[in-house]
Design an enzyme around this catalytic site. Structure first.
Site, short mmCIF file in Angstrom:
data_model
loop_
_atom_site.label_atom_id
_atom_site.label_comp_id
_atom_site.label_asym_id
_atom_site.label_seq_id
_atom_site.Cartn_x
_atom_site.Cartn_y
_atom_site.Cartn_z
N ASP A 4 6.90 -8.72 11.74
CA ASP A 4 5.50 -8.96 11.36
C ASP A 4 5.13 -10.38 11.78
O ASP A 4 5.95 -11.29 11.65
CB ASP A 4 5.34 -8.81 9.83
CG ASP A 4 3.92 -8.51 9.40
OD1 ASP A 4 3.00 -9.21 9.88
OD2 ASP A 4 3.71 -7.61 8.59
N ASP A 36 4.40 0.93 10.76
CA ASP A 36 3.37 0.71 9.73
C ASP A 36 2.63 -0.59 10.06
O ASP A 36 2.42 -1.45 9.20
CB ASP A 36 4.05 0.64 8.35
CG ASP A 36 3.04 0.67 7.22
OD1 ASP A 36 1.90 1.16 7.42
OD2 ASP A 36 3.39 0.20 6.12
N SER A 78 4.69 -7.23 17.38
CA SER A 78 5.51 -6.10 17.77
C SER A 78 5.78 -6.13 19.28
O SER A 78 6.89 -5.85 19.74
CB SER A 78 4.78 -4.82 17.37
OG SER A 78 5.38 -3.68 17.91
N GLY A 133 -1.47 -10.72 8.76
CA GLY A 133 -2.30 -9.62 8.25
C GLY A 133 -2.96 -8.84 9.36
O GLY A 133 -3.13 -9.33 10.48
N HIS A 182 3.66 5.70 9.06
CA HIS A 182 2.86 5.67 7.84
C HIS A 182 1.37 5.88 8.15
O HIS A 182 0.92 5.61 9.26
CB HIS A 182 3.04 4.32 7.12
CG HIS A 182 2.55 4.36 5.70
ND1 HIS A 182 1.83 3.35 5.12
CD2 HIS A 182 2.68 5.33 4.75
CE1 HIS A 182 1.55 3.67 3.87
NE2 HIS A 182 2.04 4.87 3.61
N ASP A 183 0.64 6.37 7.16
CA ASP A 183 -0.82 6.54 7.23
C ASP A 183 -1.23 7.61 8.24
O ASP A 183 -2.21 7.44 8.98
CB ASP A 183 -1.52 5.20 7.53
CG ASP A 183 -1.17 4.13 6.51
OD1 ASP A 183 -1.31 4.41 5.30
OD2 ASP A 183 -0.74 3.03 6.91
N HIS A 224 -3.56 -0.62 12.77
CA HIS A 224 -4.08 0.73 12.94
C HIS A 224 -5.12 0.84 14.07
O HIS A 224 -5.83 1.84 14.14
CB HIS A 224 -4.69 1.24 11.63
CG HIS A 224 -3.66 1.56 10.60
ND1 HIS A 224 -2.31 1.46 10.84
CD2 HIS A 224 -3.77 1.99 9.31
CE1 HIS A 224 -1.66 1.81 9.74
NE2 HIS A 224 -2.52 2.12 8.80
N PHE A 283 0.82 -1.22 0.00
CA PHE A 283 0.00 0.00 0.00
C PHE A 283 0.85 1.27 0.00
O PHE A 283 0.34 2.37 0.14
CB PHE A 283 -0.93 0.00 1.22
CG PHE A 283 -1.75 -1.26 1.31
CD1 PHE A 283 -2.92 -1.38 0.57
CD2 PHE A 283 -1.33 -2.34 2.08
CE1 PHE A 283 -3.68 -2.55 0.62
CE2 PHE A 283 -2.08 -3.51 2.15
CZ PHE A 283 -3.25 -3.62 1.42
MG MG Z 1 0.61 1.60 5.88
#
Ligand code: MG
Length: 204
Positions: free
Chosen positions: A64, A134, A117, A68, A162-163, A137, A13
């Protein structure tokens, strides 16, 4: 910018301008110490950051669980059917991530840490030149990422998030919330904003 494969061939993304900013900043801040990212997905950001850190003989740690995030699960808005695992109930990004590292000849420059994390952060010891957040969220996860990792950044090092969307209609709030936390703490000063990528330098 010197990338060995085309970022367009990697799922993800990250906007190309944001990717280039990550590359340029990694080139600078990996002179101070290793880089670390929360959220590998299929390796698009690792391609940009890892290709730059490699030039400085430095490592990128890429963390990670490869299952997902919430919005990428089967049936959710950002689910990519290619990533659905053998159970059909979850996703697995690890094969895609490892393939990206192999194709880009980054297997010895990017260290894949398959972990949440939280588990990785609680035991972390190495000071870092740059951290890129990243990950998930949700507010809880974003706050946790900020508190777990910002302390490991060396003075003069970089926190990239990010974002970050100042206007709520452009996207979710948690990355913007931790961006504000970092600024309010007076531990960081903004050195750049490229689209939704916030760049904050740790004050020495
Ligand atoms: Mg992102």
């Amino acid at each position: 910018m010197n990338l060995s494969i085309d970022p367009k061939t990697v799922k993800g993304f990250l906007d190309p301008e944001e990717g280039e900013a990550l590359y340029n900043n990694a080139l600078l801040y990996s002179l101070k110490g290793p880089c670390l990212e929360i959220g590998s997905y299929c390796g698009k950001s690792a391609l940009y950051i890892g290709s730059a850190t490699k030039i400085n003989n430095q490592i990128l740690y890429s963390i990670d669980h490869h299952k997902g995030s919430e919005e990428q699960q089967p049936g959710e808005e950002y689910c990519d059917p290619d990533l659905i695992d053998e159970t059909g109930k979850g996703i697995n990004t690890l094969p895609f991530f490892l393939e990206t590292l192999k194709r880009a000849d980054l297997e010895s420059s990017v260290s894949a840490i398959i972990s949440s994390s939280l588990d990785a952060g609680e035991n972390w010891k190495k000071p870092l030149g740059m951290v890129f957040i990243d990950g998930s969220h949700t507010l809880e996860a974003a706050m946790q990422d900020y508190y777990l990792w910002h302390e490991h950044i060396l003075p003069g090092g970089l926190l990239a998030i990010h974002d970050v969307f100042p206007d709520p209609k452009d996207g979710g709030r948690p990355p913007h919330e931790i961006y504000l936390k970092a600024i309010e703490s007076r531990l960081f000063q903004e050195v750049g904003m490229v689209k939704s990528l916030a760049l904050l330098e740790k004050i020495s």
